[in-house]
Design an enzyme around this catalytic site. Structure first.
Site, PDB file in Angstrom:
ATOM      1  N   ARG A 171      -5.514   0.274  19.513  1.00 53.35           N
ATOM      2  CA  ARG A 171      -4.443   0.010  18.535  1.00 53.35           C
ATOM      3  C   ARG A 171      -4.376   1.204  17.585  1.00 53.35           C
ATOM      4  O   ARG A 171      -5.198   2.120  17.672  1.00 53.35           O
ATOM      5  CB  ARG A 171      -4.607  -1.323  17.799  1.00 53.35           C
ATOM      6  CG  ARG A 171      -5.955  -1.930  17.707  1.00 53.35           C
ATOM      7  CD  ARG A 171      -6.946  -1.118  16.953  1.00 53.35           C
ATOM      8  NE  ARG A 171      -6.456  -0.783  15.640  1.00 53.35           N
ATOM      9  CZ  ARG A 171      -6.836   0.239  14.916  1.00 53.35           C
ATOM     10  NH1 ARG A 171      -7.747   1.088  15.388  1.00 53.35           N
ATOM     11  NH2 ARG A 171      -6.345   0.487  13.718  1.00 53.35           N
ATOM     12  N   ARG A 220       4.284  -3.450  22.458  1.00 55.54           N
ATOM     13  CA  ARG A 220       4.265  -3.742  21.008  1.00 55.54           C
ATOM     14  C   ARG A 220       5.538  -3.168  20.389  1.00 55.54           C
ATOM     15  O   ARG A 220       5.935  -2.044  20.696  1.00 55.54           O
ATOM     16  CB  ARG A 220       3.021  -3.161  20.331  1.00 55.54           C
ATOM     17  CG  ARG A 220       1.749  -3.841  20.849  1.00 55.54           C
ATOM     18  CD  ARG A 220       0.558  -3.565  19.976  1.00 55.54           C
ATOM     19  NE  ARG A 220       0.661  -4.269  18.716  1.00 55.54           N
ATOM     20  CZ  ARG A 220      -0.144  -4.044  17.675  1.00 55.54           C
ATOM     21  NH1 ARG A 220      -1.079  -3.126  17.763  1.00 55.54           N
ATOM     22  NH2 ARG A 220      -0.014  -4.729  16.554  1.00 55.54           N
ATOM     23  N   GLN A 240      -9.628  -5.225  11.275  1.00 50.63           N
ATOM     24  CA  GLN A 240      -9.816  -3.831  11.701  1.00 50.63           C
ATOM     25  C   GLN A 240     -10.597  -3.023  10.667  1.00 50.63           C
ATOM     26  O   GLN A 240     -11.279  -2.066  11.033  1.00 50.63           O
ATOM     27  CB  GLN A 240      -8.457  -3.151  11.951  1.00 50.63           C
ATOM     28  CG  GLN A 240      -7.680  -3.700  13.124  1.00 50.63           C
ATOM     29  CD  GLN A 240      -6.681  -4.758  12.682  1.00 50.63           C
ATOM     30  OE1 GLN A 240      -6.856  -5.419  11.656  1.00 50.63           O
ATOM     31  NE2 GLN A 240      -5.638  -4.950  13.467  1.00 50.63           N
ATOM     32  N   ASP A 290       2.719   2.623  10.828  1.00 52.38           N
ATOM     33  CA  ASP A 290       3.134   2.327  12.196  1.00 52.38           C
ATOM     34  C   ASP A 290       4.537   2.843  12.484  1.00 52.38           C
ATOM     35  O   ASP A 290       4.851   3.210  13.615  1.00 52.38           O
ATOM     36  CB  ASP A 290       3.024   0.831  12.471  1.00 52.38           C
ATOM     37  CG  ASP A 290       1.569   0.432  12.589  1.00 52.38           C
ATOM     38  OD1 ASP A 290       0.921   0.238  11.544  1.00 52.38           O
ATOM     39  OD2 ASP A 290       1.045   0.396  13.727  1.00 52.38           O
ATOM     40  N   LYS A 315       0.200  -2.059   8.544  1.00 52.73           N
ATOM     41  CA  LYS A 315      -0.548  -3.323   8.675  1.00 52.73           C
ATOM     42  C   LYS A 315      -0.237  -4.286   7.531  1.00 52.73           C
ATOM     43  O   LYS A 315      -0.146  -3.893   6.377  1.00 52.73           O
ATOM     44  CB  LYS A 315      -2.044  -2.977   8.674  1.00 52.73           C
ATOM     45  CG  LYS A 315      -2.986  -4.158   8.809  1.00 52.73           C
ATOM     46  CD  LYS A 315      -2.726  -5.016  10.025  1.00 52.73           C
ATOM     47  CE  LYS A 315      -2.735  -4.222  11.306  1.00 52.73           C
ATOM     48  NZ  LYS A 315      -1.957  -4.887  12.388  1.00 52.73           N
TER      49      LYS A 315
END
Lengths: 354, 354
Positions: free
Chosen positions: A56, A99, A205, A246, A257
């Site tokens: 990821r 994704r 994470q 992202d 996130k």
């Protein structure tokens, strides 16, 4: 994969994947308990590794997707050339659907598509060119992240407390990280720093990955629950917030996130600089603002179950967005491989990338 | 324990403990998976139940500590009268040291101490009076919480999304809750409401306890991770925030579960009303402001381990404050049994309590 001359002498903090006549990854869902290496020798496995968070982080998703196209070639090598190209293109569409938010996925796959369209005169040439392009995407990310580290290090002062969220480290990229890159460079320069790591629910994470790689690289850190960040800010323990991204829209609105937006509001309230660290490959110049960024909602069991056991009533209703969008006016600056820029300067980056 | 006439007809949402010739509690560390009843027949057990969060929530800690003094009497009944009184007083000191922040603990134990000093003319009388005082503390809390519900219900409008943090419900009190009391009354009045429940790391009282009791009482809710609250506010899903309190200083600064301060800043940024619901027994009129409230730091394994397994490197450094302090200027109002008041009106409550 060898790194560029510029980087040869620098130790890469983490190696989240490598190509050795095949694609190998560290399964991040097993960290920090176990370091398990998986070979992704089928596109289905690449797709599932991305979807199920075995790998990821936007830049790493881009690299893995690019090599995933090479995996597709090898998997289907025996097909007639035309059918092979069609099959790889289908696999690219499949990978695109793994994704929705991370922009690097689409950026990398579009570059791989171009190779098929323009440099596929024979099977042998196509394979060579696909592998070359994947390697190029990887190396560009490595260099971009290292430069992010060099530019970002300049704003880290001796003695600073740095807050980060999720994992935007080596494990989220080709090895240097985005938000963690300035921290790695500051460490090389012997600056005294302390990193506060948001555990980052629901997938943790921060606790699982960022702590693991900071520990590996001997950087002092303290793990906190996400809801403690405001309290630490009020106690003046945090001097700067650095997170990854992202997808970044043309106006600077940034998807990252879930929890990033709350941190940005808290930083704003406490007058703490709030930086996004990201390579140009994360900027989506086709999207005017953050409202157009698709936000992935993930399975509710990510929230309800931890370590295989429910933490809530089994049939609890859950909201589980994987990302949120931070508006440009809450962002002090973007740390990129071309320097630190303001939201209003993003347009300038457009022709500088990749 | 019978409830007052006023409350006889109202269903108590949750019964977290009861006295039946002995003190019984539901072990909240086992919820929502198992409803295990424990008998606390020794002061040591009462102390450990409070310290290890088998029971928690400031008003409930007060009730349990009060009955804990009766447990001390029964445990030591065979001592000579003078020694018995001394032993009970020692046990009271022990109970006071179980948790430092919740003010109701000290409030209740001071009342029990006064009984020993003033109404202990014989063993029999002392026992009667201790039990009577513990029952009084319990019933006062029950009535106070119900009144908090009645006053608080007035600010809940049909269709509202209500955010709450931690568990300030029946399980945190004698049965009606503080932050959840207005929600229970709104439900009785058939208002359509939706509760958003912060899971509340690290101990997950929101996910484990608030969801459990809302489900039991058929109130629609959605569980979220703490770091999603800001995003929901930006999406205009939250119309009001109501939380409980562990201790409120004279100027209105409020200690409550870690994460409350961040929520208050986020609510302020989004112009969402932010209310504290608490009985007068939670107000500490001896403390000028929040800087004087002792903040408990708890074991780091609360953060590092979930369901018996590490979520981070085992030797990760951790910061684990159980509470934070929200300054008065971020608080819209206090919902008390005497009505809804502003921070600057707290002084008026001083002679109204208990």
């Amino acid at each position: 994969m060898s790194t560029s001359g510029h980087l040869k002498m620098k130790k890469i903090p983490v190696k989240p994947f490598w190509w050795d006549r095949g694609l190998f990854i560290i399964d991040q869902t097993e960290l920090p308990e176990k370091e398990i290496v998986l070979k992704l020798d089928k596109v289905k496995k690449v797709y599932e590794a991305i979807k199920n968070l075995k790998i990821r982080g936007a830049p790493l998703i881009g690299c893995i997707a690019a090599y995933g196209v090479v995996v597709s070639f090898i998997e289907n090598e025996n097909l007639p050339f035309c059918k092979l190209k069609d099959k790889i293109k289908k696999d690219i569409e499949k990978l695109k659907s793994s994704r929705p938010t991370a922009y690097n996925l689409f950026y990398a796959l579009r570059r791989m598509e171009k190779i098929i369209d323009n440099f596929g005169i024979s099977k042998k040439k196509l394979k060579q060119n696909l592998l070359k392009e994947a390697e190029k995407i990887y190396k560009e990310d490595l260099i971009a992240c290292y430069k992010i580290g060099e530019y970002g290090e300049k704003i880290i002062k001796d003695g600073m407390g740095i807050l980060t969220h999720c994992n935007a480290g080596g494990l989220a990229t080709s090895g240097f990280g985005t938000a963690l890159a300035p921290i790695y460079v500051a460490k090389q320069k012997c600056k005294k720093i302390h990193v506060y790591v948001d555990e980052t629910r629901p997938v943790l994470q921060g606790a699982r990955l960022t702590c693991w790689e900071l520990e590996k690289n001997r950087i002092p850190y303290t793990l906190i629950c996400d809801n403690m960040a405001g309290y630490l800010m009020s106690k003046k323990e945090i001097d700067i917030v650095i997170v990854g991204a992202d997808r970044i829209a043309k106006n600077g609105d940034t998807a990252n996130k879930i929890g990033t937006y709350s941190l940005a509001v808290l930083a704003n309230y406490h007058k703490i600089p709030f930086y996004i660290a990201a390579p140009i490959s994360t900027f989506d110049f086709n999207i005017e603002d953050g409202s157009k960024i698709p936000i992935e909602e993930r399975d509710e069991n990510e929230v309800k179950k931890i370590n295989g056991k429910y933490i809530s009533p089994e049939n609890a209703d859950v909201f589980n967005p994987a990302f949120d969008v931070t508006p440009n006016y809450l962002i002090t600056g973007f740390i990129t491989e071309k320097g630190i820029i303001k939201p209003e300067e993003i347009e300038k980056l457009k022709n500088m990338g990749g």
